[in-house]
Design an enzyme around this catalytic site. Structure first.
Site, PDB file in Angstrom:
ATOM      1  CG  ASP A 124     -29.907  26.743  54.605  1.00  0.00           C
ATOM      2  OD1 ASP A 124     -29.810  26.754  53.348  1.00  0.00           O
ATOM      3  OD2 ASP A 124     -30.638  25.947  55.195  1.00  0.00           O
ATOM      4  CG  ASP A 308     -28.998  21.369  35.926  1.00  0.00           C
ATOM      5  OD1 ASP A 308     -27.785  21.413  36.175  1.00  0.00           O
ATOM      6  OD2 ASP A 308     -29.866  21.912  36.634  1.00  0.00           O
ATOM      7  CB  ILE A 330     -33.535  19.424  42.562  1.00  0.00           C
ATOM      8  CG1 ILE A 330     -33.272  17.929  42.342  1.00  0.00           C
ATOM      9  CG2 ILE A 330     -32.292  20.171  43.027  1.00  0.00           C
ATOM     10  CD1 ILE A 330     -32.754  17.179  43.547  1.00  0.00           C
ATOM     11  NE  ARG A 400     -26.790  32.043  33.868  1.00  0.00           N
ATOM     12  CZ  ARG A 400     -27.416  31.468  34.881  1.00  0.00           C
ATOM     13  NH1 ARG A 400     -28.716  31.527  34.992  1.00  0.00           N
ATOM     14  NH2 ARG A 400     -26.734  30.817  35.802  1.00  0.00           N
TER      15      ARG A 400
HETATM   16  C1  EPZ Z   1     -25.846  23.258  41.221  1.00  0.00           C
HETATM   17  O1  EPZ Z   1     -26.588  24.304  41.814  1.00  0.00           O
HETATM   18  C2  EPZ Z   1     -25.844  23.558  39.737  1.00  0.00           C
HETATM   19  N1  EPZ Z   1     -25.174  24.831  39.485  1.00  0.00           N
HETATM   20  C3  EPZ Z   1     -27.282  23.614  39.222  1.00  0.00           C
HETATM   21  O2  EPZ Z   1     -27.235  23.813  37.819  1.00  0.00           O
HETATM   22  C4  EPZ Z   1     -27.929  22.262  39.490  1.00  0.00           C
HETATM   23  O3  EPZ Z   1     -29.278  22.311  39.089  1.00  0.00           O
HETATM   24  C5  EPZ Z   1     -27.854  21.949  40.990  1.00  0.00           C
HETATM   25  O4  EPZ Z   1     -26.483  21.997  41.426  1.00  0.00           O
HETATM   26  C6  EPZ Z   1     -28.401  20.573  41.325  1.00  0.00           C
HETATM   27  O5  EPZ Z   1     -27.708  19.617  40.605  1.00  0.00           O
HETATM   28  C7  EPZ Z   1     -23.809  24.856  39.455  1.00  0.00           C
HETATM   29  O6  EPZ Z   1     -23.158  23.861  39.662  1.00  0.00           O
HETATM   30  C8  EPZ Z   1     -23.179  26.181  39.150  1.00  0.00           C
HETATM   31  P1  EPZ Z   1     -27.718  22.560  45.204  1.00  0.00           P
HETATM   32  P2  EPZ Z   1     -26.573  24.457  43.427  1.00  0.00           P
HETATM   33  O7  EPZ Z   1     -26.976  23.299  46.255  1.00  0.00           O
HETATM   34  O8  EPZ Z   1     -25.244  24.107  43.954  1.00  0.00           O
HETATM   35  C9  EPZ Z   1     -31.183  23.551  48.324  1.00  0.00           C
HETATM   36  C10 EPZ Z   1     -27.774  24.801  35.770  1.00  0.00           C
HETATM   37  O9  EPZ Z   1     -28.843  24.807  35.133  1.00  0.00           O
HETATM   38  N2  EPZ Z   1     -30.139  24.216  49.131  1.00  0.00           N
HETATM   39  O10 EPZ Z   1     -27.400  21.123  44.946  1.00  0.00           O
HETATM   40  O11 EPZ Z   1     -27.156  25.779  43.766  1.00  0.00           O
HETATM   41  C11 EPZ Z   1     -31.487  24.308  47.047  1.00  0.00           C
HETATM   42  O12 EPZ Z   1     -32.425  25.337  47.294  1.00  0.00           O
HETATM   43  C12 EPZ Z   1     -27.793  25.023  37.265  1.00  0.00           C
HETATM   44  O13 EPZ Z   1     -26.639  24.582  35.282  1.00  0.00           O
HETATM   45  C13 EPZ Z   1     -30.462  24.701  50.391  1.00  0.00           C
HETATM   46  O14 EPZ Z   1     -31.603  24.586  50.833  1.00  0.00           O
HETATM   47  O15 EPZ Z   1     -27.628  23.324  43.820  1.00  0.00           O
HETATM   48  C14 EPZ Z   1     -32.034  23.244  46.150  1.00  0.00           C
HETATM   49  O16 EPZ Z   1     -33.396  23.045  46.461  1.00  0.00           O
HETATM   50  C15 EPZ Z   1     -29.175  25.336  37.801  1.00  0.00           C
HETATM   51  N3  EPZ Z   1     -29.497  25.318  51.124  1.00  0.00           N
HETATM   52  C16 EPZ Z   1     -31.255  21.993  46.571  1.00  0.00           C
HETATM   53  O17 EPZ Z   1     -30.694  22.284  47.855  1.00  0.00           O
HETATM   54  C17 EPZ Z   1     -28.211  25.465  50.668  1.00  0.00           C
HETATM   55  O18 EPZ Z   1     -27.353  26.012  51.393  1.00  0.00           O
HETATM   56  C18 EPZ Z   1     -30.132  21.635  45.618  1.00  0.00           C
HETATM   57  O19 EPZ Z   1     -29.290  22.732  45.513  1.00  0.00           O
HETATM   58  C19 EPZ Z   1     -27.901  24.977  49.378  1.00  0.00           C
HETATM   59  C20 EPZ Z   1     -28.879  24.349  48.633  1.00  0.00           C
END
Ligand code: EPZ
Length: 419
Positions: A124, A308, A330, A400
């Site tokens: 979102d 992570d 997170i 991965r």
């Molecule tokens: C990135 O994921 C990383 N992946 C994740 O690493 C990492 O755990 C995460 O950032 C947090 O550091 C990559 O970079 C490819 P976020 P991302 O958007 O971007 C919520 C690994 O193990 N959220 O910071 O998806 C979400 O649900 C992976 O290498 C919304 O609600 O993480 C989460 O609770 C796993 N709406 C929180 O924010 C949105 O539009 C953090 O998500 C986007 C996110």
């Protein structure tokens, strides 16, 4: 389906060079869609998630090929704007192509793989931000059709949460938008800074990456460039946990110590000692005694303790001499590895975002199954210190994010075989 066989109780010793960062390589590969000409990416890890991104680039019409740790992308052939389902399903992080393809092709179509092993993974924040930049987005049954009929225009965007992916998507979409974009409450992870460094070398005007406010002045075009990807701080944290759990003494080479602050302090609490040089870090486990409990570990956005690294460090807490409480702030489902650790003799109770880990004297090898990337790493770390043999299935999750991990660990003295 390959498995890992780990014979435990072997001390890890020696030097290891840490691979390039998966979570930096992925957005930078998406960023090549915005550029003209050729980019050469050094220290690009050989991982299934990275391979999936290269397949997307090729599908879009770009040329992408790997030679060892170097990936070459020729970006002049962009001829498509849709990302096929089977490629989207391979890795969720392909969402970062949204902003880049929309900005470059004026349109992007993709279907979301929905949640994953660690949570719902909503987007979102991404969609709201792209709409503020002028995108017209139609969502139907999880499929997105985004257009920018009048091009993208700079805007002021405030993120409700410092989302890494949303921050990257906005930077990618705003680089060549007309006018200035300001992101408030941006994520500060080092991978964001690395993405901005690459893009600025390509001619972008991104200011303040790594801080909570990022300003992007749109430019007309970007040209491909050479770039070395930063080392993977989560792989470094995982190796530190493997050393700490086996009474080991290892030197990580090619690390950026300033990326590891929050992780270092938790290992210091556990009784490990460190010596840091400019891009090396030596970690020694406490001599002849168990790890101390880490008390409370809260996962937070950078520079706080990284989510992570929670799973690999929770494995270390499982054999510490006392109780550690983890608070996973997170993601909503990131304790799946704990049930498998309990099968190995750990004493862990989870309740929502909390995990209470009562350290035990000894873990025992067992047949365990990984169900997500960092959980797989945690189970390998546990297998390294367990009595007997651990048989790990779900190795595809590990691949991965960890490049030839069994070779890396074997070179440090572990007995790990992939079968
Ligand atoms: C990135 O994921 C990383 N992946 C994740 O690493 C990492 O755990 C995460 O950032 C947090 O550091 C990559 O970079 C490819 P976020 P991302 O958007 O971007 C919520 C690994 O193990 N959220 O910071 O998806 C979400 O649900 C992976 O290498 C919304 O609600 O993480 C989460 O609770 C796993 N709406 C929180 O924010 C949105 O539009 C953090 O998500 C986007 C996110």
């Amino acid at each position: 389906m390959s498995k890992m066989l780990i014979t435990g109780r072997r001390r890890l010793c020696g030097d290891v060079t840490v691979q390039g960062a998966k979570n930096s390589a992925l957005p930078i590969l998406a960023a090549t869609v915005l550029t003209k000409g050729e980019s050469v990416l050094y220290n690009c890890p050989d991982l299934s998630d990275v391979e999936a991104s290269l397949q997307i680039l090729r599908y879009l019409g770009l040329k992408a090929q790997r030679s060892g740790g170097t990936v070459l992308v020729q970006s002049d052939g962009l001829s498509r704007h849709d990302i096929p389902d089977e490629l989207m399903r391979k890795t969720r992080s392909s969402i970062v192509f949204l902003g880049a393809v929309l900005a470059s092709a004026g349109r992007v179509k993709l279907c979301l793989p929905g949640g994953c092993e660690i949570g719902m993974r909503p987007i979102d924040y991404h969609l709201k931000a792209l709409r503020r930049l002028g995108a017209v987005i139609r969502e139907r049954h999880g499929c997105l059709d985004c257009r920018a009929p009048h091009g993208l225009k700079g805007a002021d965007i405030t993120l409700p949460f410092p989302s890494v992916g949303a921050t990257e998507d906005i930077i990618l979409a705003a680089c060549t938008a007309s006018g200035t974009t300001t992101i408030t409450n941006a994520a500060r992870e080092p991978e964001i800074t690395d993405l901005a460094d690459y893009l600025n070398k390509c001619g972008a005007q991104i200011h303040g990456a790594g801080e909570s406010t990022v300003i992007i002045d749109g430019v007309n075009s970007l040209s491909g460039i050479d770039h070395a990807i930063i080392p993977d701080r989560i792989v470094a944290a995982t190796l530190m946990s493997c050393a700490a759990m086996t009474g080991g003494d290892i030197t990580l080479k090619g690390v950026v110590n300033s990326h590891l602050g929050a992780v270092l302090s938790v290992f210091e609490d556990a009784g490990c000692t460190f010596s840091a040089f400019e891009n090396e870090l030596r970690i020694k486990a406490p001599e002849g005694k168990r790890l101390r409990p880490m008390k409370i570990v809260r996962t937070m956005p950078y520079p706080g303790f990284p989510t992570d690294a929670q799973a690999p460090l929770l494995a270390a807490a499982a054999i510490a001499d006392g109780t550690t409480v983890f608070i996973e702030n997170i993601f909503e489902n990131r304790y799946r590895h704990t049930a498998e650790l309990v099968r190995m003799g750990a004493d862990i109770k989870t309740e929502g975002k909390f995990a209470v880990v009562e350290g035990v004297e000894r873990l025992y090898g067992a047949a365990v199954e990984a169900t997500d990337l960092r959980g797989a790493a945690a189970l390998i770390a546990a297998g390294l210190c367990a009595e007997g043999v651990t048989e790990l299935s779900g190795v595809r999750f590990l691949e991965r994010g960890y490049e030839h991990f069994e070779l890396t660990l074997s070179a440090l003295g572990a007995d790990v075989k992939k079968i």
